[in-house]
Design a protein around this motif. Structure first.
Motif, PDB file in Angstrom:
ATOM      1  N   GLN A   1       0.816  -1.201   0.000  1.00  0.00           N
ATOM      2  CA  GLN A   1       0.000   0.000   0.000  1.00  0.00           C
ATOM      3  C   GLN A   1       0.854   1.257   0.000  1.00  0.00           C
ATOM      4  O   GLN A   1       1.795   1.379   0.794  1.00  0.00           O
ATOM      5  N   TYR A   2       0.529   2.154  -0.924  1.00  0.00           N
ATOM      6  CA  TYR A   2       1.062   3.511  -0.932  1.00  0.00           C
ATOM      7  C   TYR A   2      -0.111   4.458  -0.725  1.00  0.00           C
ATOM      8  O   TYR A   2      -1.199   4.228  -1.266  1.00  0.00           O
ATOM      9  N   SER A   3       0.102   5.497   0.051  1.00  0.00           N
ATOM     10  CA  SER A   3      -0.958   6.460   0.321  1.00  0.00           C
ATOM     11  C   SER A   3      -0.518   7.845  -0.117  1.00  0.00           C
ATOM     12  O   SER A   3       0.634   8.240   0.095  1.00  0.00           O
TER      13      SER A   3
ATOM     14  N   SER B   1     -10.012  -5.310   0.189  1.00  0.00           N
ATOM     15  CA  SER B   1      -9.920  -4.364   1.300  1.00  0.00           C
ATOM     16  C   SER B   1     -11.223  -3.600   1.424  1.00  0.00           C
ATOM     17  O   SER B   1     -11.868  -3.271   0.422  1.00  0.00           O
TER      18      SER B   1
ATOM     19  N   THR C   1     -11.398  -0.627   1.999  1.00  0.00           N
ATOM     20  CA  THR C   1     -11.178   0.685   1.394  1.00  0.00           C
ATOM     21  C   THR C   1     -11.543   0.722  -0.089  1.00  0.00           C
ATOM     22  O   THR C   1     -11.448   1.772  -0.708  1.00  0.00           O
TER      23      THR C   1
ATOM     24  N   LYS D   1      -6.182   7.282  -0.322  1.00  0.00           N
ATOM     25  CA  LYS D   1      -5.880   5.912  -0.753  1.00  0.00           C
ATOM     26  C   LYS D   1      -6.506   5.589  -2.109  1.00  0.00           C
ATOM     27  O   LYS D   1      -6.895   4.451  -2.364  1.00  0.00           O
ATOM     28  N   SER D   2      -6.605   6.575  -2.972  1.00  0.00           N
ATOM     29  CA  SER D   2      -7.349   6.370  -4.217  1.00  0.00           C
ATOM     30  C   SER D   2      -6.733   5.288  -5.100  1.00  0.00           C
ATOM     31  O   SER D   2      -7.458   4.450  -5.661  1.00  0.00           O
TER      32      SER D   2
ATOM     33  N   TYR E   1      -4.736   2.749  -4.214  1.00  0.00           N
ATOM     34  CA  TYR E   1      -4.898   1.465  -3.531  1.00  0.00           C
ATOM     35  C   TYR E   1      -6.351   0.987  -3.634  1.00  0.00           C
ATOM     36  O   TYR E   1      -6.623  -0.175  -3.971  1.00  0.00           O
ATOM     37  N   ALA E   2      -7.287   1.893  -3.361  1.00  0.00           N
ATOM     38  CA  ALA E   2      -8.706   1.544  -3.420  1.00  0.00           C
ATOM     39  C   ALA E   2      -9.109   1.066  -4.807  1.00  0.00           C
ATOM     40  O   ALA E   2      -9.889   0.118  -4.952  1.00  0.00           O
TER      41      ALA E   2
ATOM     42  N   ARG F   1       2.476   4.378   3.942  1.00  0.00           N
ATOM     43  CA  ARG F   1       1.077   4.713   4.217  1.00  0.00           C
ATOM     44  C   ARG F   1       0.945   5.618   5.434  1.00  0.00           C
ATOM     45  O   ARG F   1      -0.125   5.758   6.020  1.00  0.00           O
TER      46      ARG F   1
ATOM     47  N   VAL G   1      -1.858   8.333   6.018  1.00  0.00           N
ATOM     48  CA  VAL G   1      -3.238   7.940   6.336  1.00  0.00           C
ATOM     49  C   VAL G   1      -3.193   6.854   7.410  1.00  0.00           C
ATOM     50  O   VAL G   1      -3.250   5.662   7.111  1.00  0.00           O
TER      51      VAL G   1
END
Length: 247
Positions: free
Chosen positions: A98-100, A144, A146, A153-154, A156-157, A199, A202
């Motif tokens: 995950q990158y935020s 997830s 999310t 987190k767009s 990743y989402a 991350r 967030v």
């Protein structure tokens, strides 16, 4: 007159083998590791795909694999096909990162890497093994909560949302073989990913039930779907979030 009693599905594998075989990606840590250990404890043979062995039990077979690299993923799939000569009974895609970042700070290379691991990785592993996945087999993709969209987190989402759509398509395609395909979508889970600086912008929010989800709880839900208990669940995304998705 009493109605006839329907017998419960047997716990024996589809072809009568004493041991079922599961392929688990991301098996070196976090949720993937918890799933691998849970399955080993339940008597499954586990082939764990990950970049390093990490904490994966010696009772499982480690297959080196970097899902961000197509060549590495293809080599791992070939290794599984050569090792699991009797076929496989389940595939669990739990590898993730995950990158935020907010919309003004998005880095395409980070989005591309998450897409490669989460989505393309699922395509390569499931697509490469579908020919050796037996009828009445199981596929579980770890998504997830999310996926519905969370600030910061767009990217990743988006990758996790893609898994839900892909699972429904595959569930329809594979229904004639009685293969089920589902997504398990946990909320904030107590893994090392929570401390990842990628991350940090967030931080996790403790859900209404008062604590984070445990990896072992995600593993238990996953095994429910892999066992005969999950035979009639397919094309679904099951959220385990401690109430984080409530209004």
């Amino acid at each position: 007159m009493t109605a006839p009693t329907r017998s419960e599905p047997a716990a024996t594998p589809r072809d009568g083998r004493a041991t079922r075989t599961a392929v688990v990606t991301g098996a070196s840590s976090g949720i993937g590791l918890a799933i691998a250990h849970d399955l080993v404890g339940a008597g499954w043979r586990v082939l764990g795909l990950s970049r390093s062995r990490g904490a994966l039990s010696d009772a499982a077979t480690w297959v080196p694999c970097d899902l961000a690299d197509v060549i590495s993923a293809d080599e791992a799939v070939r290794a599984v096909r050569g090792t699991a000569t009797g076929g496989v009974d389940a595939i669990v895609h739990a590898a993730g990162l995950q990158y935020s970042a907010g919309v003004g700070d998005l880095r395409p290379e980070q989005g591309e890497r998450m897409w490669a691991v989460h989505v393309r990785g699922a395509e390569l592993v499931v697509g490469g093994l579908i020919g050796v996945l037996g009828d009445e087999g199981r596929v579980v993709l770890v998504g997830s909560r999310t996926m519905t969209g969370v600030p910061g987190k767009s990217q990743y989402a988006a990758t996790k949302a893609a898994l839900a759509a892909m699972a429904r398509a595959w569930a329809s395609e594979l229904a004639p073989r009685r293969i089920t395909v589902n997504v398990v979508a946990p909320g904030p889970t107590r893994t090392a990913m929570l401390d990842d600086p990628n991350r940090a912008s967030v931080p996790p929010v403790v859900p209404p039930l008062g604590r984070l989800v445990e990896p072992s709880e995600v593993a238990a839900l996953t095994r429910f779907l892999l066992e005969p208990t999950g035979a009639m669940v397919t094309g679904q995304t099951i959220v385990m979030c401690g109430g984080a998705s409530l209004p």
